[in-house]
Write a protein that holds these residues in place. Structure first.
Motif, short mmCIF file in Angstrom:
data_model
loop_
_atom_site.label_atom_id
_atom_site.label_comp_id
_atom_site.label_asym_id
_atom_site.label_seq_id
_atom_site.Cartn_x
_atom_site.Cartn_y
_atom_site.Cartn_z
N GLN A 1 -24.99 -4.31 -10.27
CA GLN A 1 -26.32 -4.62 -9.81
C GLN A 1 -26.81 -3.32 -9.03
N VAL A 2 -28.04 -3.09 -8.92
CA VAL A 2 -28.52 -2.25 -8.07
C VAL A 2 -28.35 -2.34 -6.60
N ILE A 3 -28.04 -3.64 -5.98
CA ILE A 3 -27.95 -3.91 -4.65
C ILE A 3 -26.15 -4.80 -5.05
N GLN A 4 -25.25 -3.77 -4.66
CA GLN A 4 -24.11 -4.03 -5.02
C GLN A 4 -23.35 -5.12 -4.18
N ARG A 5 -23.47 -6.28 -4.11
CA ARG A 5 -22.71 -7.20 -3.35
C ARG A 5 -23.14 -8.60 -3.94
N GLN A 6 -22.40 -9.70 -3.51
CA GLN A 6 -22.48 -11.06 -4.06
C GLN A 6 -23.65 -11.51 -3.25
N PHE A 7 -24.58 -12.44 -3.85
CA PHE A 7 -25.36 -13.12 -2.99
C PHE A 7 -25.14 -14.65 -2.83
N GLN A 8 -26.10 -15.40 -2.06
CA GLN A 8 -25.42 -16.57 -1.74
C GLN A 8 -26.75 -17.51 -2.05
N LYS A 9 -26.44 -18.86 -2.13
CA LYS A 9 -27.40 -19.85 -2.47
C LYS A 9 -28.56 -19.50 -1.85
N ASP A 10 -28.78 -19.33 -0.70
CA ASP A 10 -29.73 -19.11 0.33
C ASP A 10 -30.69 -18.08 -0.24
N ASP A 11 -30.13 -16.94 -0.94
CA ASP A 11 -30.73 -16.04 -1.43
C ASP A 11 -31.67 -16.33 -2.57
N VAL A 12 -31.13 -17.24 -3.34
CA VAL A 12 -31.99 -17.82 -4.39
C VAL A 12 -33.08 -18.73 -3.90
N CYS A 13 -32.61 -19.69 -2.86
CA CYS A 13 -33.58 -20.40 -2.14
C CYS A 13 -34.72 -19.57 -1.78
N ASP A 14 -34.63 -18.63 -1.12
CA ASP A 14 -35.77 -17.68 -0.69
C ASP A 14 -36.75 -17.42 -1.65
N LEU A 15 -36.18 -17.09 -2.88
CA LEU A 15 -37.05 -16.61 -3.96
C LEU A 15 -37.80 -17.85 -4.41
N GLY B 1 -45.07 -14.97 -15.36
CA GLY B 1 -44.44 -14.57 -16.59
C GLY B 1 -43.46 -13.40 -16.19
N GLN B 2 -42.75 -13.61 -15.03
CA GLN B 2 -41.95 -12.28 -14.68
C GLN B 2 -40.44 -13.08 -14.38
N THR B 3 -39.47 -12.15 -14.50
CA THR B 3 -38.07 -12.61 -14.18
C THR B 3 -37.53 -11.80 -13.14
N LEU B 4 -37.24 -12.63 -11.85
CA LEU B 4 -36.60 -11.74 -10.75
C LEU B 4 -35.02 -11.86 -10.85
N ASN B 5 -34.38 -10.70 -11.02
CA ASN B 5 -33.02 -10.65 -11.13
C ASN B 5 -32.40 -10.51 -9.72
N VAL B 6 -31.61 -11.52 -9.44
CA VAL B 6 -31.05 -11.53 -7.80
C VAL B 6 -30.16 -10.10 -7.91
N GLY B 7 -30.16 -9.18 -6.99
CA GLY B 7 -29.56 -8.24 -6.81
C GLY B 7 -29.92 -6.81 -7.83
N GLY B 8 -31.07 -6.99 -8.55
CA GLY B 8 -31.60 -5.98 -9.18
C GLY B 8 -30.65 -5.33 -10.46
N VAL B 9 -31.35 -4.88 -11.36
CA VAL B 9 -30.75 -4.15 -12.72
C VAL B 9 -31.52 -2.98 -12.96
N GLY C 1 -29.30 -26.20 -7.67
CA GLY C 1 -30.14 -27.23 -7.88
C GLY C 1 -30.51 -28.06 -6.61
N GLU C 2 -29.07 -28.40 -6.15
CA GLU C 2 -28.78 -29.24 -4.75
C GLU C 2 -29.26 -28.44 -3.47
N ALA C 3 -29.07 -27.18 -3.53
CA ALA C 3 -29.33 -26.20 -2.66
C ALA C 3 -30.90 -25.91 -2.44
N VAL C 4 -31.68 -25.91 -3.65
CA VAL C 4 -33.01 -25.81 -3.47
C VAL C 4 -33.45 -26.82 -2.98
#
Length: 225
Positions: free
Chosen positions: A189-203, A217-225, A12-15
């Motif tokens: 995950q589809v993309i097998q790495r740890q993501f960061q706060k900035d990645d979420v802020c981008d979305l 009505g969509q859910t964006l899964n960070v890293g993919g499933v 929340g703070e990062a956003v």
């Protein structure tokens, strides 16, 4: 004006910081606004009266609301049979009921202006059915189900509703979680790495933008499933 719950820490703070950097007026909602470096309103999302008062305050500003980002949440990594009653109640009341309260009570502002976007936070633990996160995942699965249906209810008013479901990102919610445990999750995950706060802020920025006007009505899964 953009509203962000859970603004005092974590995602929340990062956003809030990201959106302010791009020139937006951001109002952070948090149980305590002490220490916030930006505008804030005290609001406990799990308490209906508190959310209602916050909505009244925002309405008095008389300024259009571009988006509301519901990032407030709590987590508990326990097997269902070892999760005590108070923890179950806290998870459901904050994560699910709190999100519903915010959407329900702030929606009239967006509906009247016939534009805007809700961005609700879920977790990749829902899609991956992560062992040891059953109650937490249940609270967030409710958020996803609510968001899909709520999106249909407000679509005629040009209001969009989407979810972001982060994987394991180092915030207070992951206090006590080891690197090995995180690696075990990211390996699914589809993309097998740890993501960061900035990645979420981008979305968040993407979903706020009119370029995402076709998404609701969509859910964006960070890293993919």
């Amino acid at each position: 004006m953009i509203l962000v719950t859970g603004a005092s820490r974590g995602l929340g703070e990062a956003v809030c910081t990201r959106l302010i950097e791009r020139g937006e007026r951001v109002i952070g909602l948090a149980r305590s606004t002490n220490g916030l470096s930006f505008e804030g309103i005290e609001c406990d999302v799990s308490d209906y009266a508190s959310v209602k008062n916050a909505a009244r305050t925002v309405k008095k500003f008389g300024e259009p609301v571009t988006a509301m980002v519901n990032a407030a949440g709590v987590a508990s990594m326990n097997m269902a049979v070892t999760t005590d009653e108070s923890t179950v109640q806290r998870l459901i009341q904050t994560n699910l009921v709190g999100t519903i309260y915010c959407c329900q009570l702030f929606a009239p502002i967006l509906l009247r202006q016939r534009q805007g976007s809700f961005i609700n936070f879920s977790t990749i633990a829902v899609a991956l059915a992560l062992k040891g996160e059953s109650v937490y995942a249940a609270s967030k699965a409710g958020v996803e189900a609510f968001s899909r249906t709520f999106a249909r209810e407000v679509a005629d008013f040009n209001v969009r509703v989407n979810c972001i479901a982060p994987g394991p990102i180092r915030t207070d919610l992951l206090r006590g979680i080891t690197d090995t445990q995180i690696e075990k999750i990211t390996s699914q995950q589809v993309i097998q790495r740890q993501f960061q706060k900035d990645d979420v802020c981008d979305l968040v920025e993407l979903l706020i933008d009119e370029k995402a006007s076709s998404l609701s009505g969509q859910t964006l899964n960070v890293g993919g499933v």
